[in-house]
Design a protein around this motif. Structure first.
Motif, short mmCIF file in Angstrom:
data_model
loop_
_atom_site.label_atom_id
_atom_site.label_comp_id
_atom_site.label_asym_id
_atom_site.label_seq_id
_atom_site.Cartn_x
_atom_site.Cartn_y
_atom_site.Cartn_z
N PHE A 531 -5.17 29.80 -39.38
CA PHE A 531 -5.24 28.64 -38.50
C PHE A 531 -4.73 27.38 -39.22
O PHE A 531 -3.86 26.68 -38.71
CB PHE A 531 -6.68 28.43 -38.02
N ARG A 532 -5.27 27.12 -40.37
CA ARG A 532 -4.85 25.92 -41.10
C ARG A 532 -3.41 26.04 -41.59
O ARG A 532 -2.69 25.04 -41.69
CB ARG A 532 -5.80 25.65 -42.27
N GLU A 533 -2.98 27.26 -41.86
CA GLU A 533 -1.58 27.49 -42.24
C GLU A 533 -0.65 27.08 -41.10
O GLU A 533 0.37 26.40 -41.32
CB GLU A 533 -1.39 28.96 -42.60
N ALA A 534 -1.00 27.48 -39.87
CA ALA A 534 -0.15 27.15 -38.71
C ALA A 534 -0.18 25.66 -38.41
O ALA A 534 0.86 25.04 -38.14
CB ALA A 534 -0.61 27.94 -37.49
N TYR A 535 -1.36 25.05 -38.48
CA TYR A 535 -1.47 23.62 -38.19
C TYR A 535 -0.75 22.79 -39.25
O TYR A 535 -0.14 21.76 -38.93
CB TYR A 535 -2.94 23.21 -38.10
N TYR A 536 -0.79 23.25 -40.50
CA TYR A 536 -0.07 22.53 -41.55
C TYR A 536 1.43 22.64 -41.35
O TYR A 536 2.18 21.69 -41.59
CB TYR A 536 -0.47 23.08 -42.92
N TYR A 556 -8.23 20.35 -29.51
CA TYR A 556 -8.84 19.45 -30.48
C TYR A 556 -8.39 19.75 -31.90
O TYR A 556 -8.18 18.83 -32.70
CB TYR A 556 -10.37 19.55 -30.39
N GLN A 557 -8.25 21.03 -32.23
CA GLN A 557 -7.83 21.39 -33.58
C GLN A 557 -6.38 20.98 -33.85
O GLN A 557 -6.07 20.50 -34.94
CB GLN A 557 -8.01 22.89 -33.80
#
Length: 780
Positions: A531-536, A556-557
């Motif tokens: 998740f954080r990989e994709a958002y970054y 929201y994320q």
């Protein structure tokens, strides 16, 4: 001898107070420490979905101030509509965190606002334990209060919403709920205007923090109404409720998001109706007390019933006339469990709004759910004004928790309080031996000798009140061995409760949704940070104003971590906009492309769990997208078309052609048919659905794959430009590889003057003669 006994009692009282302080302090530390599993195992990070918006809003308030927050228009949400944040949120959580951040930085304690948000809920868990102690003490005694404080600190039903990183409204709202009830009990017992005003202030904080304040403003009027029916009306009740209602009504209307709802919606009319009934009842009592007539019983009864009928008719008439808004769909779904699925599928699509299973009661409450009925019976057996309130709280909370799993949060405090009373009473019975009775009798004889004759009468009544409970606790000729066995069994149950609570908190409720972890056969852990990989990746590789289309769960994320504009998010205030996104996801590529172009979508983000067996992906949520879209577009989207003729939802070859060719299916399984996980399964095997996908060989015409995370959990696609659009000269040069011609400058001059070409031909435009114009006219 007497002086020694009095001195020993004073020392015992001081030791008792010190012991209570130590136990309550330990409860606060225990509640804080038991909620730090997520920080220790992962890192200091915000969990789930809603907390990311709360953190983003709190950060904006801390940076720009409260008044700028109230006027904040968020253009990164609900594109192209936007959202006025200040008037659409309960600001209590943001104000609390911002104030703590301001105070700490004023004391030169440098701390980031994110860390304040992460640890806010664990800090408030200690305050909740203290509030539970105070409420239980007012209802029963100090021993039961200490039990409640310890249990409240670790019970899983409350821990689920108060672990470190769970920065949500419930983290502070449960404290406000219990503290408001504690102050209400104090105001009922004393009839003091001070305690009633404190109750209104606590209620105001609850209104600013959570929409569950409606539970308070309906339960307290219900308590007053039942007291009237039981014939327990008193001046204490009148002063407590009248002052609470007026002050609470005025203060609650100061919250922008609430506004005039307390006087314009049906959810608040019970409080107003009971207030009017209470005034009428008091006026009739006053007339009865000052009337010379003797037999006014029937007249008083008819007048009271008539006043209640008039109040009810006024509320119904105002509702029918449109001055009072009817019950909202969320409240209808509490009385009719099938209402939301038929009329408001977006509410039914949330997992928190599903009915509670029997397993969830034991999982969140453990042994407390077994001792809870015994506590209710004890209170009913010794009913009074304040215990009537807690019985009503227990009955209503049990019903609502059975309807909606999210409302287990409101059931947990009352179950803990009543089970604590049951445990305390049982220990009082079985820890009281005959030797203790003889010692207490001797000490009472010595006290009687010391007491002066004037105080003997008062002491007799106190002794009777103290001795009555002991006589009621008489359990017959039970031996000390049996008593010891009962105490040991209860102690083992409490130890099992502590172990269970620790295990549930550490394994089930301390895993952030943005970071997944799995256990290997050797005991080691594998962390999936997709998740954080994709958002970054979105944050670093897309334009600052790029628009991201996804299902509303991840809005929201995306806004919080990727800082990109989203079409829909977890606020779900605009059902038609969400339905339009659902229509795009459930339509074929041609129809979906038209919708995406209308909404200026640049990228599409989906969650796919077929590669790793993640069950919370978009394919499993797909039917809710179809149902929500069908509610707004019934002619284009029909749920029955996504099932097989046998009524099955399948992703293999037997699946519906409409499903196998919709945009969501293609985005999820694009190039997945070429992947083989292991030698035991064929290529394109979905581990979540345990099936080989039915449509493997296809291409995407309107989308192109932009990024897929390491474990294929998050997939991002870029929307292609229309093929018939004329490309600019710059784009053509970039695609063909032709370099742009540079301008010629004279290198000899230091000022880099522009050079000139000698003997450059000058072109003059010709002019038509007048003769040619006249000839043309004659021909015509």
């Amino acid at each position: 001898m007497a002086e020694q006994l009095i001195g020993a009692e004073k020392n015992l009282t001081g030791f008792k107070s010190l012991l209570i302080i130590i136990v309550l302090t330990s409860c606060c530390l225990l509640g804080f420490a038991s909620r730090l599993f997520a920080v220790i195992r992962f890192e200091s990070i915000i969990h789930e979905f809603d907390p990311w918006f709360n953190y983003r809003a709190t950060h904006h308030m801390a940076e720009n101030g409260f008044y700028n927050f109230l006027n904040w228009f968020d253009e990164r949400a609900w594109y192209p509509l936007g959202r006025i944040v200040g008037g659409t949120v309960y600001p209590g959580l943001m104000i609390t965190a911002s104030c703590i951040h301001f105070i700490l930085n004023s004391l030169n304690i440098s701390i980031h606002i994110r860390d304040v948000c992460v640890f806010l809920a664990p800090v408030f868990s200690g305050f909740t334990s203290l509030a539970a102690y105070g409420l239980t003490k007012e209802l029963w005694n100090e021993r039961a209060g200490l039990f409640a404080a310890v249990m409240m600190a670790i019970v899983p039903g409350y821990t689920s919403r108060s672990v470190a990183g769970s920065y949500d409204n419930e983290g502070i709202a449960i404290f406000a709920l219990i503290f408001t009830y504690f102050l209400w009990i104090k105001s009922i017992k004393t009839g003091s205007l001070f305690w009633s005003s404190c109750t209104a202030l606590s209620y105001f904080y609850m209104v600013s923090a959570w929409g569950g304040y409606v539970f308070i403003i309906n339960l307290i009027p219900l308590h007053v109404f039942v007291l009237l029916l039981m014939g327990r009306y008193s001046k204490r009740v009148y002063v407590a409720y009248t002052s609470f209602f007026i002050l609470g009504l005025i203060m609650s209307m100061q919250i922008p998001f609430v506004g005039f709802q307390p006087v314009r919606t049906s959810e608040h009319m019970a409080a107003a109706g009971v207030f009017a009934l209470l005034q009428a009842y008091s006026a009739l009592l006053f007339l009865k007390s000052n009337s010379a007539a003797v037999n006014l019983g029937r007249l008083f009864l008819f007048a009271t019933v008539g006043a209640a009928g008039v109040v009810f008719l006024v509320v119904v008439t105002l509702t029918y006339a449109g001055y009072i808004a009817p019950w909202s769909g969320r409240f209808y779904s509490l009385w009719d469990t099938g209402y939301a699925k038929v009329h408001i599928p977006i509410i039914a699509s949330v997992s928190e709004h599903q009915p509670t299973t029997w397993v969830s009661f034991f999982f969140d409450l453990h042994i407390n759910i077994c001792m809870f009925p015994y506590g209710v019976w004890l209170l009913i057996n010794k009913i009074n004004d304040e215990r009537t309130f807690i019985v009503l709280y227990a009955v209503s909370a049990v019903y609502f928790a059975g309807v909606m799993v999210r409302l287990m949060l409101t059931l947990t405090p009352v179950v803990v309080i009543l089970s604590s009373i049951a445990f305390s009473t049982t220990f009082d019975k079985y820890l009281y031996y005959d030797e203790d009775e003889e010692e207490s009798e001797e000490s009472n004889k010595i006290k009687k000798e010391i007491v002066s004759p004037k105080k003997k009468d008062k002491s007799k009544s106190k002794e009777d009140s103290k001795q009555k409970p002991r006589s009621e606790f008489n359990i017959g000729d039970v031996g000390s061995n049996v008593k010891s066995m009962v105490v040991m069994v209860l102690a083992m149950l409490l130890m099992m409760f502590a172990v269970h609570s620790t295990w549930v908190t550490g394994s089930a409720y301390s895993s952030p949704s943005v970071v997944l972890a799995s256990s290997n056969p050797d005991g080691s852990r594998t962390v999936l940070d997709d998740f954080r990989e994709a958002y970054y990746w979105l944050r670093q590789n897309t334009h600052e104003n790029a628009r991201i289309m996804s299902w509303w769960d991840y809005g929201y994320q995306i806004a919080g971590m990727a800082n990109r504009t989203t079409l829909v998010d977890n606020n779900t205030w605009n059902n038609s906009h969400i339905a339009l996104v659902g229509k795009a996801m459930s339509s074929n590529e041609t129809t979906a492309y038209k919708i995406m172009r209308e909404l200026d979508v640049d990228y599409v983000l989906i969650i796919f769990g077929g590669a790793i067996g993640y069950s919370g992906d978009d394919i499993n949520k797909f039917l809710w997208m179809v149902r929500i879209a069908e509610g707004e577009h019934p002619k284009e989207i029909k749920e029955s078309e996504y099932f097989t003729p046998n009524g099955e939802f399948r992703v293999d070859r037997m699946g519906s052609p409409t499903l196998l060719n919709c945009l969501m299916y293609k985005m999820s399984y694009y190039k997945f048919g070429l992947m083989q996980m292991d030698f035991r399964t064929p290529s394109g095997y979905d581990r979540t659905r345990n099936a080989e996908i039915g449509n493997k060989d296809f291409t995407l015409d309107v989308l192109e794959e932009a990024y897929t995370t390491e474990h294929w959990l998050v997939r991002i696609y870029k929307v292609r430009e229309p093929s018939n659009r004329v490309k600019s000269l710059e784009v053509k040069r970039r695609e063909s590889g032709i370099k742009k011609k540079t301008k010629y400058y004279n290198k000899k001059s230091s000022k880099r003057k522009r050079g000139q070409i000698k003997n450059k031909l000058k072109i003059k435009k010709g002019k038509k003669s007048k003769k040619s114009k006249s000839k043309g006219k004659k021909k015509h």
